[in-house]
Write a protein that holds these residues in place. Structure first.
Motif, PDB file in Angstrom:
ATOM      1  N   GLY A 138       1.622  92.014   3.676  1.00 45.23           N
ATOM      2  CA  GLY A 138       1.030  92.534   4.897  1.00 45.23           C
ATOM      3  C   GLY A 138       0.854  91.486   5.973  1.00 45.23           C
ATOM      4  O   GLY A 138       1.224  90.321   5.816  1.00 45.23           O
ATOM      5  N   SER A 139       0.274  91.921   7.058  1.00 43.80           N
ATOM      6  CA  SER A 139       0.107  91.059   8.222  1.00 43.80           C
ATOM      7  C   SER A 139      -1.098  90.156   8.070  1.00 43.80           C
ATOM      8  O   SER A 139      -2.231  90.628   7.905  1.00 43.80           O
ATOM      9  CB  SER A 139      -0.049  91.914   9.484  1.00 43.80           C
ATOM     10  OG  SER A 139      -0.436  91.105  10.587  1.00 43.80           O
ATOM     11  N   ILE A 140      -0.879  88.856   8.104  1.00 45.12           N
ATOM     12  CA  ILE A 140      -1.992  87.918   7.992  1.00 45.12           C
ATOM     13  C   ILE A 140      -2.864  87.959   9.241  1.00 45.12           C
ATOM     14  O   ILE A 140      -4.058  87.645   9.196  1.00 45.12           O
ATOM     15  CB  ILE A 140      -1.472  86.483   7.730  1.00 45.12           C
ATOM     16  CG1 ILE A 140      -2.620  85.581   7.264  1.00 45.12           C
ATOM     17  CG2 ILE A 140      -0.762  85.923   8.960  1.00 45.12           C
ATOM     18  CD1 ILE A 140      -2.161  84.259   6.707  1.00 45.12           C
ATOM     19  N   GLY A 141      -2.282  88.396  10.368  1.00 44.31           N
ATOM     20  CA  GLY A 141      -3.035  88.489  11.609  1.00 44.31           C
ATOM     21  C   GLY A 141      -4.136  89.528  11.574  1.00 44.31           C
ATOM     22  O   GLY A 141      -5.065  89.485  12.386  1.00 44.31           O
ATOM     23  N   SER A 142      -4.057  90.459  10.625  1.00 42.95           N
ATOM     24  CA  SER A 142      -5.116  91.456  10.511  1.00 42.95           C
ATOM     25  C   SER A 142      -6.335  90.893   9.794  1.00 42.95           C
ATOM     26  O   SER A 142      -7.398  91.515   9.797  1.00 42.95           O
ATOM     27  CB  SER A 142      -4.598  92.694   9.763  1.00 42.95           C
ATOM     28  OG  SER A 142      -4.231  92.349   8.433  1.00 42.95           O
ATOM     29  N   PHE A 207      -7.255  79.485  -1.295  1.00 43.69           N
ATOM     30  CA  PHE A 207      -7.838  80.816  -1.218  1.00 43.69           C
ATOM     31  C   PHE A 207      -6.823  81.921  -1.498  1.00 43.69           C
ATOM     32  O   PHE A 207      -7.062  82.808  -2.296  1.00 43.69           O
ATOM     33  CB  PHE A 207      -8.474  81.046   0.153  1.00 43.69           C
ATOM     34  CG  PHE A 207      -9.691  80.220   0.390  1.00 43.69           C
ATOM     35  CD1 PHE A 207     -10.819  80.376  -0.390  1.00 43.69           C
ATOM     36  CD2 PHE A 207      -9.717  79.254   1.402  1.00 43.69           C
ATOM     37  CE1 PHE A 207     -11.949  79.607  -0.175  1.00 43.69           C
ATOM     38  CE2 PHE A 207     -10.849  78.488   1.626  1.00 43.69           C
ATOM     39  CZ  PHE A 207     -11.966  78.659   0.838  1.00 43.69           C
ATOM     40  N   GLU A 208      -5.682  81.864  -0.815  1.00 42.45           N
ATOM     41  CA  GLU A 208      -4.716  82.938  -0.998  1.00 42.45           C
ATOM     42  C   GLU A 208      -3.369  82.559  -0.386  1.00 42.45           C
ATOM     43  O   GLU A 208      -3.261  81.600   0.383  1.00 42.45           O
ATOM     44  CB  GLU A 208      -5.223  84.246  -0.370  1.00 42.45           C
ATOM     45  CG  GLU A 208      -5.708  84.102   1.062  1.00 42.45           C
ATOM     46  CD  GLU A 208      -6.570  85.268   1.502  1.00 42.45           C
ATOM     47  OE1 GLU A 208      -6.684  86.253   0.755  1.00 42.45           O
ATOM     48  OE2 GLU A 208      -7.129  85.196   2.620  1.00 42.45           O
ATOM     49  N   LEU A 209      -2.368  83.331  -0.754  1.00 41.81           N
ATOM     50  CA  LEU A 209      -1.018  83.134  -0.226  1.00 41.81           C
ATOM     51  C   LEU A 209      -0.512  84.467   0.304  1.00 41.81           C
ATOM     52  O   LEU A 209      -0.550  85.479  -0.395  1.00 41.81           O
ATOM     53  CB  LEU A 209      -0.078  82.629  -1.329  1.00 41.81           C
ATOM     54  CG  LEU A 209       1.368  82.350  -0.923  1.00 41.81           C
ATOM     55  CD1 LEU A 209       1.442  81.092  -0.079  1.00 41.81           C
ATOM     56  CD2 LEU A 209       2.259  82.205  -2.156  1.00 41.81           C
ATOM     57  N   TYR A 210      -0.095  84.477   1.542  1.00 44.52           N
ATOM     58  CA  TYR A 210       0.453  85.684   2.162  1.00 44.52           C
ATOM     59  C   TYR A 210       1.945  85.486   2.399  1.00 44.52           C
ATOM     60  O   TYR A 210       2.439  84.360   2.499  1.00 44.52           O
ATOM     61  CB  TYR A 210      -0.199  85.959   3.523  1.00 44.52           C
ATOM     62  CG  TYR A 210      -1.542  86.621   3.470  1.00 44.52           C
ATOM     63  CD1 TYR A 210      -1.661  88.007   3.582  1.00 44.52           C
ATOM     64  CD2 TYR A 210      -2.697  85.870   3.319  1.00 44.52           C
ATOM     65  CE1 TYR A 210      -2.896  88.626   3.558  1.00 44.52           C
ATOM     66  CE2 TYR A 210      -3.947  86.471   3.282  1.00 44.52           C
ATOM     67  CZ  TYR A 210      -4.041  87.848   3.408  1.00 44.52           C
ATOM     68  OH  TYR A 210      -5.266  88.457   3.378  1.00 44.52           O
ATOM     69  N   GLN A 211       2.638  86.597   2.528  1.00 47.54           N
ATOM     70  CA  GLN A 211       4.008  86.521   3.019  1.00 47.54           C
ATOM     71  C   GLN A 211       4.311  87.773   3.821  1.00 47.54           C
ATOM     72  O   GLN A 211       3.797  88.859   3.566  1.00 47.54           O
ATOM     73  CB  GLN A 211       5.002  86.365   1.871  1.00 47.54           C
ATOM     74  CG  GLN A 211       5.171  87.563   0.971  1.00 47.54           C
ATOM     75  CD  GLN A 211       6.430  87.450   0.110  1.00 47.54           C
ATOM     76  OE1 GLN A 211       7.517  87.137   0.635  1.00 47.54           O
ATOM     77  NE2 GLN A 211       6.286  87.671  -1.176  1.00 47.54           N
TER      78      GLN A 211
END
Length: 582
Positions: A138-142, A207-211
Motif C-alpha cells: 500500500g501507499s506509505i504516504g497514507s 519498525f516496518e518495511l513498505y513497498q
C-alpha cells in the motif's frame, strides 16, 4: 558502501542509510580520493594539514571507506533466527503443596496456580516485538507525512517523517526497485530479518518495511544526536570515563549480537549514532547491511569492512565474530588519542599495517592515559583471535568495571513489574505494540538504565536469577521473592522465551497510567481500525499482527467482545485495556 541509517545528517551526499547496496561499492583506484597522511596528527592540531580522522570523513564522502574484496557463496544470506527457549515455563506439576505454608505463601501459590491453569486453558501464542515488524503493501504516504531529506544517494533518499496517527518522528529510507539487482533485493530482506529480531537498548530499532510499485521503504527510529565520528572530530580526545562509557555501550550491543550468533562486521564511529544531542545521550549501533548469522563451527571468509577498523584475520579470509572486537579496540584507541592505531598514505598501506598488527602508545599522546586502559586496548587488538577478548570478557575487564554505572536498583520500577497485569491475549499484544511502536526514546531512557542494572551478565535479557537478585532487595523472604518472580515471568514473558526481553521489560516497567493514557489508547485504536468504521475486525488485527487463526481470534472475542457481534468496538477496546479482566 552506501548504508542506511536513521541519523540527522545535513550532508546530502553521505546519506543516512541502514542497507548496504552493492552498486555503491567502488573497489577501483581513485586518484582524486583524499589520502590519510603518513604522520600521526591529533584532532586538536590546527593548520593546513587535516587530522587523520578528518581524512576518514573525506574517504567516506568519496565512498572509499567500505569495500568488498572478494565475494563468498550466496549462503551469506541468512534467514530469521528462531526463538530459543532457555527456560521452560513452570508447570502445574512443579507446584509443591504444603499445609505448613504461611497465609501469604499460600496466597502466592494460589495466584501462581491460577495463572498457569488459565494459560493452559487458552491456545498459547508468542507475541514478541518482532510480530509487528513486517513488510506491508500500500501507499506509505497514507501513514506518514514526509519532511526534510536527510540524505540522498544513487538508490534513493532518506527522509525525516512523521507518523500521521501518533505524531512520532521516524526515518524512512526510500530505495528504488529499478536500481537494485536481485541479489541486493535478497540482501535487503536478509538485513530486515536480522534487524527485526534484535531488541536491545543500543541497537537501532526497525519498525516496518513498505513497498509499492516502484520503491521499498525501510522505516526505522530517528536518531538526531549525530555520529560518534562527529564528536571525535570536535574533541582531541575523551576522558577515560567518557571513553569507557561509550565503548561499554558498543560492547553491550556487540555481546547481544554475538549471543544471537550475529556478527556486525563493520563497527566504526560512523555507524554509531547518538539518540539525541544531549551530552548524556546514549548510543546506538546502526547499519546491519554487512551483518550475518554465523556458525560457531565454521569460519567466515568474505572480506569486507572499513580499512582503519578491519581485523587482520578478515584480510586472510578466515575469521569469527571476534572481528567485531578488533573494531571496538580501534574505536577505543581513537577515542583516547584522536587518531587510528594503523595509518598509511594509501589504503593498501593501511591494510598492510593492519596485517602486521603492530601499534604503539606514543608517550606524547598516551602518558596521561592509565596503564589499565592501554592494557585493555592491547587485549582487544591481539592478533590471534583465540587470545583476543570476547565481548563478554571485555565487559568484565577491570578498566571498564571501574567506570561501570551504579548498580542501585530503582524500587519503583520493580514495583511496576509486580503490578503489571495483562491476562488477555489482545491486551498483551496491544501493550507490546504500544511500547515497541508508539513510545518515545525519552520515555524509554530511564527504563533502559534499570534494565541494564538488572542484566548482570550483559546478555540483553533478564533471566529468572537476575530478576530474583533484584527482588531480594525489596522482599527479604527468599521464598516469597521467588514466587513473585515466577508470577512476573509468566505474565511478562509474552513471547514464551523463558526470559524477559528488553521490550517486554519496558512494557511492564513503565507506569501503566502513562502507557495507557487516553491519547495513546485512542491512537492505538485508530491504527488497528484501518477502515475507520469504529470497530476492529479479525482482518484488521491480522494486518498488523499476522495470521492469528480462528482459535486465537475466538479466544480474543471471548475475552473482549461483550455484545457478541464478532468485532471489537472502541468501548470494548478501552474496557479490555483499562480493566484487569472482562
Amino acid at each position: 558502501m552506501g548504508s542506511v541509517c536513521c541519523r540527522d545528517d545535513s550532508r546530502q551526499q553521505k546519506g543516512c542509510l541502514i542497507i548496504s547496496i552493492v552498486d555503491e561499492l567502488d573497489t577501483s583506484p581513485n586518484p582524486d580520493a583524499a589520502k590519510p597522511p603518513e604522520q600521526k596528527v591529533s584532532l586538536s592540531q590546527q593548520g593546513s594539514k587535516k587530522s587523520q580522522v578528518e581524512e576518514i570523513q573525506v574517504q567516506v564522502e568519496n565512498k572509499q571507506n567500505e569495500y568488498v574484496l572478494e565475494s563468498e557463496p550466496h549462503n551469506e544470506l541468512e534467514q530469521k533466527q528462531p526463538v530459543t527457549n532457555k527456560e521452560e515455563i513452570p508447570k502445574n506439576s512443579e507446584i509443591v503443596q504444603s499445609q505448613k505454608r504461611t497465609t501469604e505463601q499460600n496466597k502466592g501459590e494460589v495466584m501462581k496456580a491460577s495463572l498457569e491453569a488459565d494459560s493452559k486453558s487458552k491456545k498459547m501464542i508468542k507475541l514478541g516485538f518482532d510480530i509487528f515488524v513486517k513488510q506491508k503493501e500500500g501507499s506509505i504516504g497514507s501513514h506518514y507525512n514526509f519532511g526534510k531529506v536527510l540524505g540522498q544517494g544513487a538508490f534513493g533518499k532518506v527522509w525525516k517523517v512523521t507518523h500521521k496517527t501518533t505524531g512520532l518522528i521516524r526515518a524512512i529510507k526510500q530505495i528504488k526497485k529499478s536500481s537494485i539487482i536481485k541479489e541486493e533485493e535478497q540482501r535487503l530482506f536478509s538485513e530486515m530479518n536480522i534487524l527485526k529480531n534484535l531488541d536491545h537498548p543500543h541497537i537501532v530499532k526497525l519498525f516496518e518495511l513498505y513497498q509499492d510499485e516502484n520503491n521499498y521503504y525501510l522505516v526505522t527510529e530517528y536518531l538526531s544526536g549525530g555520529e560518534l565520528f562527529d564528536r571525535i572530530k570536535k574533541m582531541s580526545s575523551f576522558s577515560e570515563s567518557i571513553a569507557a562509557d561509550y565503548i561499554r555501550q558498543i560492547l553491550l550491543a556487540t555481546l547481544y549480537c554475538h549471543e544471537q550468533n550475529i556478527v556486525h562486521r563493520d563497527l566504526k564511529p560512523e555507524n554509531i549514532i547518538f539518540i539525541s544531542e544531549d551530552p548524556q545521550s546514549q548510543l546506538k549501533v546502526i547499519d546491519f547491511g554487512t551483518s550475518r548469522k554465523f556458525d560457531n563451527q565454521k569460519a567466515m571468509s568474505k572480506r569486507l569492512g572499513t580499512p582503519y577498523y578491519i581485523a587482520p584475520e578478515v584480510l586472510g579470509h578466515s575469521y569469527t565474530e571476534k572481528c567485531d572486537i578488533w573494531s571496538c579496540g580501534v574505536i577505543l584507541y581513537i577515542l583516547l588519542c584522536g587518531y587510528p592505531p594503523f595509518v598509511g598514505k594509501t589504503e593498501n598501506q593501511i591494510l598492510e599495517r593492519v596485517k602486521l598488527g603492530k601499534f604503539t602508545f606514543d608517550p606524547e599522546d598516551w602518558d596521561t592515559v592509565s596503564k589499565e586502559a592501554k592494557e585493555f586496548i592491547t587485549k582487544l587488538l591481539r592478533m590471534d583471535p583465540t587470545k583476543r577478548l570476547s565481548a563478554k570478557q571485555a565487559l568484565e575487564d577491570p578498566w571498564l568495571i571501574k567506570y561501570a554505572p551504579s548498580t542501585q536498583i530503582n524500587k519503583k520500577v520493580l514495583n511496576n513489574l509486580r503490578q503489571f497485569q495483562a491476562e488477555t491475549i489482545l491486551k498483551q499484544a496491544l501493550m507490546s505494540y504500544m511500547i515497541t511502536q508508539m513510545s518515545t526514546q525519552k520515555e524509554l531512557q530511564d527504563l533502559q538504565e534499570e534494565f541494564q542494572r538488572l542484566d548482570e551478565n550483559n546478555d540483553g535479557f533478564l533471566s529468572k536469577d537476575e530478576l530474583l537478585k533484584g527482588y531480594i532487595q525489596i522482599q527479604t523472604d527468599s521464598k516469597l521473592a521467588e514466587d513473585e518472580v515466577e508470577r512476573i515471568l509468566q505474565m511478562i514473558d509474552i513471547n514464551r522465551s523463558g526470559q524477559i526481553d528488553f521490550s517486554e521489560f519496558c512494557m511492564a516497567a513503565m507506569n501503566q497510567e502513562k502507557l495507557l493514557s487516553v491519547q495513546r489508547v485512542e491512537q492505538a485504536f485508530k491504527i488497528f481500525d484501518q477502515n475507520g468504521d469504529g470497530f476492529i475486525s479479525k482482518k484488521e488485527l491480522e494486518a498488523i499482527m499476522g495470521d492469528l487463526g480462528d482459535d486465537v481470534w475466538n479466544q480474543i472475542l471471548t475475552d473482549c467482545d461483550n455484545n457478541g457481534d464478532g468485532q471489537i468496538s472502541y468501548e470494548e477496546f478501552v474496557k479490555m485495556l483499562k480493566n484487569k479482566k472482562l
